[in-house]
Scaffold this active site. Structure first.
Site, PDB file in Angstrom:
ATOM      1  N   LEU A  12      -0.947 -11.842   6.962  1.00 38.60           N
ATOM      2  CA  LEU A  12      -1.684 -10.909   7.798  1.00 38.60           C
ATOM      3  C   LEU A  12      -0.736 -10.536   8.930  1.00 38.60           C
ATOM      4  CD1 LEU A  12      -4.249  -9.422   8.725  1.00 38.60           C
ATOM      5  CD2 LEU A  12      -4.868 -11.496   9.985  1.00 38.60           C
ATOM      6  N   PRO A 184      19.017  -5.506  -1.724  1.00 38.83           N
ATOM      7  CA  PRO A 184      19.302  -6.303  -0.526  1.00 38.83           C
ATOM      8  C   PRO A 184      19.809  -5.407   0.603  1.00 38.83           C
ATOM      9  CG  PRO A 184      21.121  -6.438  -2.071  1.00 38.83           C
ATOM     10  CD  PRO A 184      20.047  -5.639  -2.757  1.00 38.83           C
ATOM     11  N   ASP A 252      10.775  -2.141   2.341  1.00 36.16           N
ATOM     12  CA  ASP A 252       9.752  -2.206   1.290  1.00 36.16           C
ATOM     13  C   ASP A 252       9.364  -0.806   0.826  1.00 36.16           C
ATOM     14  OD1 ASP A 252       9.842  -4.897   1.977  1.00 36.16           O
ATOM     15  OD2 ASP A 252       8.042  -4.789   3.205  1.00 36.16           O
ATOM     16  N   GLY A 288       4.419  -0.005  14.841  1.00 33.09           N
ATOM     17  CA  GLY A 288       3.929  -1.292  14.341  1.00 33.09           C
ATOM     18  C   GLY A 288       4.199  -1.507  12.874  1.00 33.09           C
TER      19      GLY A 288
END
Length: 309
Positions: A12, A184, A252, A288
């Site tokens: 989370l 990577p 990601d 964020g």
């Protein structure tokens, strides 16, 4: 079902902003945001925004795991997680309002039992139509590299292509072949190869040595950009000029858009890298732990340029 993402150690993610941080003094955090976290979970979130069929899986436990699950459901992402006895971890990111510098705290995660490991394997096997498996992130206590290798080899025996987005040392210890894609950053790449290479030319040469085990090797944070190396060709590119607000999830997002292209049958290294860079840029401009929106990624794709090496 085209893609299954497995995050062994979800989190989370809680983030906020402080006016200043001083040692031994309390800092009041504003603008709190909560989001589901973990490399492969973020990949699933971006894939879902591009309407690529995906199921997010991994280990979740406790009230924290319930919150992660609910947040994913709010984004209408199909989920199929293994429940574990111990609680899912919490990661904290605090940004300084004045200079946008971030402090990121990442916890170890829950202990994973043998029974929980086997249940995850059974869940994955139930998706007979999966074409690509994305495994990403750190490994929680009790979940060893050998367990990850068993999961990957299980997928490969079922003719599922595998994308690995794990820390460099984890990938090195895996010692698996026939991987579709790895991404990577430069520091992880140096760990993987046991070198201090920094230049585009030097990284390209070392990446080519990894092609015996991987079809696509993408290395980010090289001379301000990223390069994608294949047996047929290599490309380098940089993101368009953007105002960076947060780095969380940028890598990601890059993996996700590259996987989206592969899942849709696009094998062009040039296009795969271009979409990946655009996705990274779209997430960098979000505050964020927010990830890039599909419409923004498409717009940045038009502005992203790559060149053949």
């Amino acid at each position: 079902m085209k893609v299954v993402t497995i995050t062994p150690n979800p989190a989370l993610d809680i983030n906020g902003v402080v006016d200043a941080m001083k040692p031994d003094e309390k800092a009041y955090v504003h603008d709190e945001q909560r989001a589901p976290g973990g490399n492969a979970i973020n990949v699933a979130r971006i894939l879902n925004r591009f309407q690529v069929p995906v199921v997010a899986s991994g280990f979740l436990g406790g009230a924290t795991g319930d919150e992660v699950l609910n947040l994913l459901k709010l984004e209408k992402i199909p989920v199929d997680f293994t429940r574990v006895k111990q609680s899912t971890r919490i990661n904290v990111t605090v940004s300084n309002r004045q200079n946008h510098r971030q402090t990121r705290l990442s916890f170890a995660g829950p202990q994973i039992s043998s029974a929980e490991k086997e249940k995850l394997i059974r869940i994955f096997k139930s998706y007979r139509s999966a074409k690509i498996l994305v495994v990403g992130g750190s490994l929680p206590p009790g979940y060893k590299v050998s367990d990850l290798k068993k999961l990957i080899t299980t997928a490969q025996k079922r003719n599922v292509r595998v994308v690995v987005d794990c820390p460099g040392t984890t990938f090195t210890d895996l010692k698996v072949k026939n991987i579709l894609l790895i991404k990577p950053n430069l520091e992880e790449f140096q760990q993987m190869t046991g070198t201090k290479v920094k230049t585009i030319k030097a990284v390209q040469a070392k990446a080519q040595a990894l092609l015996k085990n991987c079809e696509y090797v993408c290395v980010s944070s090289v001379e301000g950009g990223a390069l994608l190396v294949t047996k047929a060709a290599s490309f380098f590119g940089k993101i368009p000029a953007v105002k960076i607000r947060s780095t969380v999830g940028a890598g990601d997002s890059m993996v996700a858009c590259m996987v989206a292209q592969l899942a849709q049958g696009n094998s062009s290294a040039e296009e795969i890298l271009r979409w990946g860079l655009a996705a990274s840029a779209a997430t960098l401009i979000e505050p964020g732990t927010r990830l890039g929106q599909a419409s923004i990624i498409r717009g940045l794709y038009e502005k992203t340029k790559v060149r053949a090496l």
